[in-house]
Design an enzyme around this catalytic site. Structure first.
Site, PDB file in Angstrom:
ATOM      1  N   TYR A 158      38.237  49.114  63.093  1.00 37.74           N
ATOM      2  CA  TYR A 158      37.200  48.118  62.787  1.00 37.74           C
ATOM      3  C   TYR A 158      37.347  47.597  61.353  1.00 37.74           C
ATOM      4  O   TYR A 158      37.308  46.383  61.109  1.00 37.74           O
ATOM      5  CB  TYR A 158      35.834  48.775  62.997  1.00 37.74           C
ATOM      6  N   ALA A 159      37.527  48.512  60.391  1.00 37.62           N
ATOM      7  CA  ALA A 159      37.667  48.096  58.986  1.00 37.62           C
ATOM      8  C   ALA A 159      38.906  47.226  58.803  1.00 37.62           C
ATOM      9  O   ALA A 159      38.857  46.221  58.073  1.00 37.62           O
ATOM     10  CB  ALA A 159      37.733  49.321  58.078  1.00 37.62           C
ATOM     11  N   LYS A 162      38.179  43.755  60.127  1.00 34.72           N
ATOM     12  CA  LYS A 162      37.282  42.971  59.274  1.00 34.72           C
ATOM     13  C   LYS A 162      37.948  42.612  57.939  1.00 34.72           C
ATOM     14  O   LYS A 162      37.701  41.531  57.398  1.00 34.72           O
ATOM     15  CB  LYS A 162      35.969  43.735  59.041  1.00 34.72           C
TER      16      LYS A 162
HETATM   17  P1  NAP Z   1      26.317  43.360  69.443  1.00 31.39           P
HETATM   18  O1  NAP Z   1      24.830  43.408  69.469  1.00 31.39           O
HETATM   19  O2  NAP Z   1      27.087  44.512  69.992  1.00 31.39           O
HETATM   20  O3  NAP Z   1      26.817  41.997  70.161  1.00 31.39           O
HETATM   21  C1  NAP Z   1      28.181  41.730  70.266  1.00 31.39           C
HETATM   22  C2  NAP Z   1      28.366  40.323  70.788  1.00 31.39           C
HETATM   23  O4  NAP Z   1      29.770  40.049  70.869  1.00 31.39           O
HETATM   24  C3  NAP Z   1      27.818  40.136  72.187  1.00 31.39           C
HETATM   25  O5  NAP Z   1      27.306  38.812  72.292  1.00 31.39           O
HETATM   26  C4  NAP Z   1      29.051  40.276  73.067  1.00 31.39           C
HETATM   27  O6  NAP Z   1      28.946  39.582  74.303  1.00 31.39           O
HETATM   28  C5  NAP Z   1      30.095  39.616  72.197  1.00 31.39           C
HETATM   29  N1  NAP Z   1      31.460  40.048  72.524  1.00 31.39           N
HETATM   30  C6  NAP Z   1      32.007  41.281  72.377  1.00 31.39           C
HETATM   31  N2  NAP Z   1      33.286  41.277  72.785  1.00 31.39           N
HETATM   32  C7  NAP Z   1      33.558  40.015  73.205  1.00 31.39           C
HETATM   33  C8  NAP Z   1      34.704  39.379  73.744  1.00 31.39           C
HETATM   34  N3  NAP Z   1      35.856  40.038  73.937  1.00 31.39           N
HETATM   35  N4  NAP Z   1      34.625  38.066  74.078  1.00 31.39           N
HETATM   36  C9  NAP Z   1      33.460  37.386  73.903  1.00 31.39           C
HETATM   37  N5  NAP Z   1      32.351  37.920  73.388  1.00 31.39           N
HETATM   38  C10 NAP Z   1      32.394  39.226  73.037  1.00 31.39           C
HETATM   39  O7  NAP Z   1      26.857  43.170  67.946  1.00 31.39           O
HETATM   40  P2  NAP Z   1      26.105  42.735  66.589  1.00 31.39           P
HETATM   41  O8  NAP Z   1      25.624  43.955  65.928  1.00 31.39           O
HETATM   42  O9  NAP Z   1      25.190  41.603  66.854  1.00 31.39           O
HETATM   43  O10 NAP Z   1      27.372  42.243  65.748  1.00 31.39           O
HETATM   44  C11 NAP Z   1      27.764  40.889  65.666  1.00 31.39           C
HETATM   45  C12 NAP Z   1      28.894  40.768  64.645  1.00 31.39           C
HETATM   46  O11 NAP Z   1      28.435  41.273  63.388  1.00 31.39           O
HETATM   47  C13 NAP Z   1      30.130  41.592  64.999  1.00 31.39           C
HETATM   48  O12 NAP Z   1      31.287  40.901  64.626  1.00 31.39           O
HETATM   49  C14 NAP Z   1      29.976  42.837  64.153  1.00 31.39           C
HETATM   50  O13 NAP Z   1      31.207  43.446  63.874  1.00 31.39           O
HETATM   51  C15 NAP Z   1      29.337  42.257  62.918  1.00 31.39           C
HETATM   52  N6  NAP Z   1      28.613  43.258  62.120  1.00 31.39           N
HETATM   53  C16 NAP Z   1      27.547  43.924  62.631  1.00 31.39           C
HETATM   54  C17 NAP Z   1      26.895  44.877  61.848  1.00 31.39           C
HETATM   55  C18 NAP Z   1      25.703  45.638  62.343  1.00 31.39           C
HETATM   56  O14 NAP Z   1      25.222  46.521  61.593  1.00 31.39           O
HETATM   57  N7  NAP Z   1      25.175  45.361  63.527  1.00 31.39           N
HETATM   58  C19 NAP Z   1      27.354  45.136  60.561  1.00 31.39           C
HETATM   59  C20 NAP Z   1      28.454  44.431  60.079  1.00 31.39           C
HETATM   60  C21 NAP Z   1      29.070  43.489  60.868  1.00 31.39           C
HETATM   61  P3  NAP Z   1      28.439  40.316  75.676  1.00 31.39           P
HETATM   62  O15 NAP Z   1      26.940  40.427  75.574  1.00 31.39           O
HETATM   63  O16 NAP Z   1      28.884  39.385  76.732  1.00 31.39           O
HETATM   64  O17 NAP Z   1      29.113  41.661  75.702  1.00 31.39           O
END
Ligand code: NAP
Length: 250
Positions: A158-159, A162
């Site tokens: 993951y790191a 990103k």
């Molecule tokens: P989440 O709730 O797990 O949602 C992930 C989203 O990505 C969902 O809409 C999922 O769609 C979609 N997705 C995953 N794999 C996919 C693929 N192969 N093709 C198309 N869509 C895909 O994640 P989140 O926490 O909102 O995170 C959103 C972003 O922020 C990510 O890039 C994550 O790395 C980054 N981020 C999050 C955090 C945190 O603390 N939450 C911190 C730093 C960075 P489906 O519903 O169809 O599966």
């Protein structure tokens, strides 16, 4: 949200990972700003609810389904969005996954899945959309992570994805600057979503203690940063990483 200034009126935005969490909050914010929003998730059905909610606060919104890691399918989808929504002004690469494991136990499949979704998926969309973004003098916002700046035990895949996304952001910023396309990254810390829901309560408590602002983030904290970069405030900012983490990485 309906009374905020509609500085994205007449613009078309693509938001990946829009079905839930941070992506859903971003799509809703952009819709409230007046943008027509292409809400992308793994299937159109999964993004349908967000598209409906966007249509209620803003203008047009359509749900799309694609695996962001599939280069040809992404190119087709970007063409379809432009045909159906009438252009492309803003791309938000937000779709992402985790497959956490200590290095010695991490499988090749888990490394590939994370890098292909988080990094290659963003590259797929940027490449497919860049011609149109050059025409519209558009914006790109990539959702990275503080982990891409600091590293994290148990998240080598993951790191790396990103950190790669930050390198991609800076390179695209340099490459497209002469065409007036701005490309930035937002690096969230710990945000309450499905992604972080699996973290055990003890680890969550420890993390909370390490956040100077004393609270975990909510999806809208990130959406507001994207809103800023997409709007007038982002006009002279490119190649930057905006950290949204309550001070966690200080
Ligand atoms: P989440 O709730 O797990 O949602 C992930 C989203 O990505 C969902 O809409 C999922 O769609 C979609 N997705 C995953 N794999 C996919 C693929 N192969 N093709 C198309 N869509 C895909 O994640 P989140 O926490 O909102 O995170 C959103 C972003 O922020 C990510 O890039 C994550 O790395 C980054 N981020 C999050 C955090 C945190 O603390 N939450 C911190 C730093 C960075 P489906 O519903 O169809 O599966």
């Amino acid at each position: 949200m309906s009374e905020i200034e509609q500085h994205l009126h007449g613009k078309v935005a693509v938001v990946t990972g829009a079905s839930r969490g941070i992506g859903r909050a971003i799509a809703l914010r952009l819709a409230a700003r007046g943008a027509a929003v292409a809400c992308v998730a793994t299937t159109a059905e999964r993004a349908g609810d967000t598209a409906q909610a966007c249509a209620q606060v803003g203008g047009r919104a359509i749900a799309y389904g694609v695996d962001v890691a599939r280069t040809d399918a992404v190119a087709e989808l970007v063409n379809q969005v432009q045909a159906e929504l009438g252009g492309l002004d803003l791309l938000v690469n937000n779709a992402g996954i985790t497959r956490d494991q200590l290095l010695l136990r991490m499988s090749e499949a888990d490394f590939d899945a994370v890098v292909n979704t988080n990094l290659k998926g963003s590259w797929n969309f940027i490449r497919a959309a860049s011609r149109s973004l050059m025409k519209s003098r558009g914006r790109i916002v990539n959702i990275a992570s503080v982990v891409g700046l600091t590293g994290n035990a148990g998240q080598a895949n993951y790191a790396a994805s990103k950190a790669g996304l930050i390198g991609l952001t800076r390179s695209v910023a340099k490459e497209l600057a002469s065409r007036q396309v701005c490309c930035n990254a937002v690096a969230p810390g710990y945000i309450d979503t499905d992604m972080t829901a699996a973290i055990d309560p003890k680890a969550r408590e420890a993390l909370l203690g390490a956040i100077p602002l004393g609270r975990t983030g909510v999806a809208d904290d990130v959406a507001l940063a994207v809103d800023f970069l997409a709007g007038p405030g982002g006009a002279y900012i490119t190649g930057q990483v905006l950290v949204v983490d309550g001070g966690l990485s200080l």
